[in-house]
Design an enzyme around this catalytic site. Structure first.
Site, PDB file in Angstrom:
ATOM      1  CG  ASN A   8      -1.752   1.223   1.362  1.00 50.42           C
ATOM      2  OD1 ASN A   8      -1.858   2.009   0.418  1.00 50.42           O
ATOM      3  ND2 ASN A   8      -2.374   1.414   2.519  1.00 50.42           N
ATOM      4  CD1 TRP A   9       3.678   1.186  -2.981  1.00 52.42           C
ATOM      5  CD2 TRP A   9       3.951   2.673  -4.640  1.00 52.42           C
ATOM      6  NE1 TRP A   9       4.624   0.685  -3.856  1.00 52.42           N
ATOM      7  CE2 TRP A   9       4.810   1.578  -4.877  1.00 52.42           C
ATOM      8  CE3 TRP A   9       3.946   3.724  -5.556  1.00 52.42           C
ATOM      9  CZ2 TRP A   9       5.656   1.516  -5.979  1.00 52.42           C
ATOM     10  CZ3 TRP A   9       4.784   3.656  -6.663  1.00 52.42           C
ATOM     11  CH2 TRP A   9       5.632   2.568  -6.872  1.00 52.42           C
ATOM     12  CE  LYS A  10      -0.081   3.282   4.697  1.00 50.15           C
ATOM     13  NZ  LYS A  10       0.025   3.371   6.132  1.00 50.15           N
ATOM     14  CG  HIS A  85      -5.837   2.192   5.223  1.00 48.60           C
ATOM     15  ND1 HIS A  85      -5.384   3.094   6.161  1.00 48.60           N
ATOM     16  CD2 HIS A  85      -4.861   1.264   5.074  1.00 48.60           C
ATOM     17  CE1 HIS A  85      -4.173   2.708   6.566  1.00 48.60           C
ATOM     18  NE2 HIS A  85      -3.829   1.611   5.921  1.00 48.60           N
ATOM     19  CD  GLU A  87      -2.667   5.560   6.782  1.00 53.14           C
ATOM     20  OE1 GLU A  87      -2.706   5.604   5.535  1.00 53.14           O
ATOM     21  OE2 GLU A  87      -1.714   5.070   7.405  1.00 53.14           O
ATOM     22  CD  GLU A 146      -3.760  -2.339   7.480  1.00 54.72           C
ATOM     23  OE1 GLU A 146      -2.651  -2.597   7.041  1.00 54.72           O
ATOM     24  OE2 GLU A 146      -4.384  -1.307   7.208  1.00 54.72           O
ATOM     25  N   GLY A 152       2.423   1.997  10.933  1.00 52.98           N
ATOM     26  CA  GLY A 152       3.473   3.002  10.830  1.00 52.98           C
ATOM     27  C   GLY A 152       4.267   3.235  12.106  1.00 52.98           C
ATOM     28  CB  SER A 183       4.999  -2.256  11.923  1.00 53.11           C
ATOM     29  OG  SER A 183       4.669  -0.914  12.249  1.00 53.11           O
ATOM     30  N   GLY A 204       2.632  -1.257   4.317  1.00 56.47           N
ATOM     31  CA  GLY A 204       2.711   0.158   3.975  1.00 56.47           C
ATOM     32  C   GLY A 204       4.135   0.576   3.660  1.00 56.47           C
ATOM     33  N   GLY A 205       4.802   1.161   4.637  1.00 58.36           N
ATOM     34  CA  GLY A 205       6.140   1.737   4.442  1.00 58.36           C
ATOM     35  C   GLY A 205       7.117   0.839   3.687  1.00 58.36           C
TER      36      GLY A 205
END
Ligand code: PGA
Length: 220
Positions: A8-10, A85, A87, A146, A152, A183, A204-205
């Site tokens: 997930n590049w966001k 999500h 966010e 999640e 994150g 994470s 994610g990251g």
């Protein structure tokens, strides 16, 4: 069934990074690209596996400025769409529980697999109508657990906790596919992917680094 590896590049990434991934990405990875890069990536490599990061509550063409429908995403070659999500849920009123159900319906109606994100409060987020929908469309929905405390932060719950929560979700929701997110990186992915109730990971990251995501993909 192979375990799902979903990045997930966001709101990150550049065309250069897309090119790097088109060149070197392990082919079992699904990449959650920003919408603007999807058609470009597909035109360069039709086999590239892409998830959208959201879709509209509207399915038909219309005066919905800024919206992108599930139908458009599907026509652009997306096979997956991430929905709800945390966010988005915390930022946009449009990601209310009732609208998430509309998004799920639109994703499934257009032949995509919906990756529905829930956090520690999954009981509240999955109302009876959503649960009924999941029950009837099990093969096209994946539940991504999640925990907010893990997104994150670099803080991952214990292996037994992940195992127990996903086992619980699976048995509560008709054996639905359950993946873990929060994470995940190349150091902890093997242990997480080895858990029986974990059908994949949402990353994610670490999904923005080609070496990292390829290393994770090897454990699937
Ligand atoms: P993270 O994000 O891997 O950077 O924790 C996961 C997610 O938000 O899906």
């Amino acid at each position: 069934m192979n375990k799902l590896i979903v990045g997930n590049w966001k709101m990150n990434g550049t065309l250069e990074l897309v090119d790097e991934f088109l060149e070197g990405l392990n082919n079992n990875v699904i990449v959650g690209l920003p919408i603007i890069f999807i058609a470009y990536a597909k035109s360069k490599n039709p086999n590239f596996q892409i998830a959208a990061q959201d879709c509209s509550i509207f399915n038909d063409f219309g005066a919905h400025t800024g919206e992108v429908s599930a139908k458009m995403l599907s026509e652009s070659g997306c096979k997956y769409v991430i929905i709800g999500h945390s966010e988005r849920r915390k930022t946009f009123d449009s990601d209310s529980i009732s609208n998430i159900l509309k998004k799920l319906q639109n994703a499934v109606l257009n032949g995509m697999t919906a990756i529905l994100c829930v956090d520690e409060k999954y009981d509240e987020l999955l109302d009876s109508q959503t649960v009924e929908f999941l029950k009837n469309h099990k093969s096209q929905v994946v539940l991504a657990y999640e925990p907010l405390s893990a997104i994150g932060t670099g803080i991952v719950p214990s292996i037994s906790e992940i195992s127990d929560v996903l086992k619980n979700l699976k048995s509560k929701y008709f054996g639905i596919r359950t993946i873990y997110g929060g994470s995940v990186n190349s150091k902890n992915a093997k242990e997480i992917l080895d858990i029986d109730s974990v059908d994949g990971v949402l990353i994610g990251g670490a999904s923005l680094k080609l070496d990292e995501i390829n290393a994770i993909a090897k454990f699937a």
